[in-house]
Motif scaffolding. Sequence first.
Motif, mmCIF file in Angstrom:
data_model
loop_
_atom_site.group_PDB
_atom_site.id
_atom_site.type_symbol
_atom_site.label_atom_id
_atom_site.label_comp_id
_atom_site.label_asym_id
_atom_site.label_seq_id
_atom_site.Cartn_x
_atom_site.Cartn_y
_atom_site.Cartn_z
ATOM 1 N N ASP A 89 -13.481 -3.100 -14.473
ATOM 2 C CA ASP A 89 -14.427 -3.366 -13.382
ATOM 3 C C ASP A 89 -15.263 -2.101 -13.170
ATOM 4 O O ASP A 89 -14.792 -1.005 -13.467
ATOM 5 N N GLY A 93 -18.161 -4.608 -4.369
ATOM 6 C CA GLY A 93 -17.128 -5.532 -4.836
ATOM 7 C C GLY A 93 -16.932 -5.455 -6.341
ATOM 8 O O GLY A 93 -15.917 -5.903 -6.867
ATOM 9 N N TYR A 116 -2.865 -9.940 -9.139
ATOM 10 C CA TYR A 116 -3.744 -8.859 -9.591
ATOM 11 C C TYR A 116 -3.078 -7.548 -9.209
ATOM 12 O O TYR A 116 -2.909 -7.258 -8.023
ATOM 13 N N ASN A 135 -3.459 -7.736 -5.288
ATOM 14 C CA ASN A 135 -4.274 -8.830 -4.769
ATOM 15 C C ASN A 135 -3.615 -10.121 -5.210
ATOM 16 O O ASN A 135 -3.034 -10.185 -6.297
ATOM 17 N N ARG A 195 -4.780 -13.000 -6.051
ATOM 18 C CA ARG A 195 -5.855 -13.858 -6.553
ATOM 19 C C ARG A 195 -6.429 -13.245 -7.809
ATOM 20 O O ARG A 195 -6.042 -12.144 -8.206
ATOM 21 N N GLY A 236 -9.457 -11.378 -9.923
ATOM 22 C CA GLY A 236 -10.458 -10.368 -9.588
ATOM 23 C C GLY A 236 -11.869 -10.915 -9.751
ATOM 24 O O GLY A 236 -12.111 -11.862 -10.507
ATOM 25 N N ASP A 237 -12.793 -10.303 -9.031
ATOM 26 C CA ASP A 237 -14.195 -10.676 -9.151
ATOM 27 C C ASP A 237 -14.995 -9.383 -9.220
ATOM 28 O O ASP A 237 -14.912 -8.588 -8.289
ATOM 29 N N PRO A 238 -15.699 -9.060 -10.286
ATOM 30 C CA PRO A 238 -16.157 -9.939 -11.355
ATOM 31 C C PRO A 238 -15.245 -10.050 -12.588
ATOM 32 O O PRO A 238 -15.646 -10.714 -13.555
ATOM 33 N N GLU A 239 -14.049 -9.452 -12.594
ATOM 34 C CA GLU A 239 -13.241 -9.474 -13.819
ATOM 35 C C GLU A 239 -13.095 -10.892 -14.394
ATOM 36 O O GLU A 239 -13.189 -11.099 -15.615
HETATM 37 N N1 GLY Z 1 -13.076 -6.415 -8.574
HETATM 38 C C1 GLY Z 1 -12.027 -6.081 -7.690
HETATM 39 C C2 GLY Z 1 -11.369 -7.192 -7.007
HETATM 40 O O1 GLY Z 1 -11.550 -8.345 -7.296
HETATM 41 O O2 GLY Z 1 -10.581 -6.925 -6.093
#
Ligand code: GLY
Length: 432
Positions: free
Chosen positions: A215, A229, A272, A288, A290, A292-295
Motif C-alpha cells: 500500500d 487511506g 488484515y 483490521n 476486513r 484492505g483498501d486499495p490492496e
Molecule cells: N490500506 C489500508 C487499510 O485498508 O487499512
Amino acid sequence: MKILVLGSGGREHALAWSLSRSPRVTETWCAPGNGGISRDVKTVDIDGNKPGGIEELIAFAKEQSIDLTVVGPEATLVLGVVDKFEAAGLKIFGPNEAAAKLEGSKVFMKEILSRHNIPTAGFKVFDEPEAAKAHLASTSFPTVIKADGLAAGKGVIIAKDEGEARAAIDQIMVDKVFGDSGDRLIIEDFLPGVELTVISLTDGETVLPLDTAQDYKPALDGNEGPNTGGMGSYSPHIPLDSDLIQTILDTIVHPTLEGLKKEGIVYKGALYAGIMLTEQGPSVLEYNVRFGDPETQAILPRLTTDLVDLMEACCEGNLADFRAEWDPRPSVCVIGASQGYPASYPKGKVIEGLDAADALDDVKVFSAGIAKSGEDFITSGGRVLGATALGASREEAREKAYEALSKIQFEGLTHRSDIGIPTGEVPTLKKA
Ligand code: GLY
Ligand code: AMP
C-alpha cells in the motif's frame, strides 16, 4: 446464486466485481454501492451503518433470496451485522461482533495479544488524560498514542516529543476529535522497522493467506505528505511462499486465532494483519477485521480461484479443502483522487473516460467515490477511483494502469506518479 456486498468504496467494487465473475453467480447487488459500482452490478440504497440499516438489509436479503452476503467495512462488522444476519438464517461472510472487536477496540486487541504472548509493542492503557500525561515522564520518544476505538484510520499519532504527545492526548481525550473512540487511549512503544501487510481468509481454523500487496499511504510521491487511506497498491509484494510469510502465520496469525478461540471467540472472514518487521522479528501493529483498501483492488484481479467458493468455505468451516490460485502476472492499482484529499475537497465534478479506460486490455477501473447525476458520472469522495492493470511485469502493469488513468478526466484529478515503484527496503526475514 445471488450475492449481496455491503459497503460503498473501491474495495467493495472489487469484491462485487470479483464475485460477479463466478460462474455460480446469477445476480450481484451492492448496498449502498455507488454510481460507479452500478456500472457493473445492481445497487440498492441501504446503508448498514445507519440506524435501522441492518434490519433493512436483512429484509432486502430475504426478499431477494440472497444466498451469500459479504461485508466490506469494519463499522458494519463492529455493529454486529454478522450476528444479526445469522440469527435471521442468512449466510454472511465476515467476523461476528465479538471477533470484530479486534479492530473495534485497540485495547481489546492489545490485551488479547499480550495474554497469548503474541509479539506487539509494549503498551499502557489510560482512561484519564492526566494519568496518560503523567506517564509521559517515563516514556522515551518518539512514542505512539492511539485512540481505542474506530477512527477511520486516523486514530494513531506518532509523537516526537512530550509536547506533541500531550497535544495528542488532549485531542483524543479532551477535544474528543474521534468521539467516544477516545474514551480510552493507548500509549505504546515506537517500533522501528519495515512495515508489511498480510491479509488472510479464515474459517476460524484454517488460514489461507492471500497473495501480498503493498500500500502507498502518504498522499505525495516519495512517500511525502499527509497519510491517506491509500493512494495505490501493487501485488505481489513479498513472495507468498517465503519464510517471512510463514513466520508471520506461525508466530502471529495462528496464535491470535487460537488465543481468541480460548476466549470463546471464533474468527471467520478476512483478517488484515499490519506487521512491523523489527530486528527482533515480526510484531503486530494492528489488526483490521476486513480486506484492505486499495490492496483488495490490486489483489482480487489476480485471484483465479472462485472467490464465492473460498468465502462459502469460510462460512461453513471447510476452508481446509480449498487452495487459492493466482495469476502470476503482477498488478498495479493507481488511485485517482479529488484535489485537496486527504483534507477537504470539492465534489460533483463530471468524470469522463471511464469506458475508454475499462476498454483497455487487462484493465479494470474500480469506483471508490463516484455518483450518478442524470446520465453523468460525478465525483463524490476523496478517493474517486482505482485504475488496476495486470502486466507481464510490474513495470508493464504500472504503465498500463497509468495509461488507463490518463483516459479519465475530471477537474482536479490528482494521483501519485510513483505507484508500482517499490519504496524503501523490501522486507525479508533476517536469519538469527
Ligand atoms: N490500506 C489500508 C487499510 O485498508 O487499512
Ligand atoms: P495502525 O492503525 O495501528 O496500524 O497505525 C497506523 C500507522 O502508524 C502504522 O501503519 C504505522 O506506520 C504507524 N504505527 C503504529 N503503531 C506503531 C508503533 N508501535 N511503532 C511505529 N509505528 C507505528
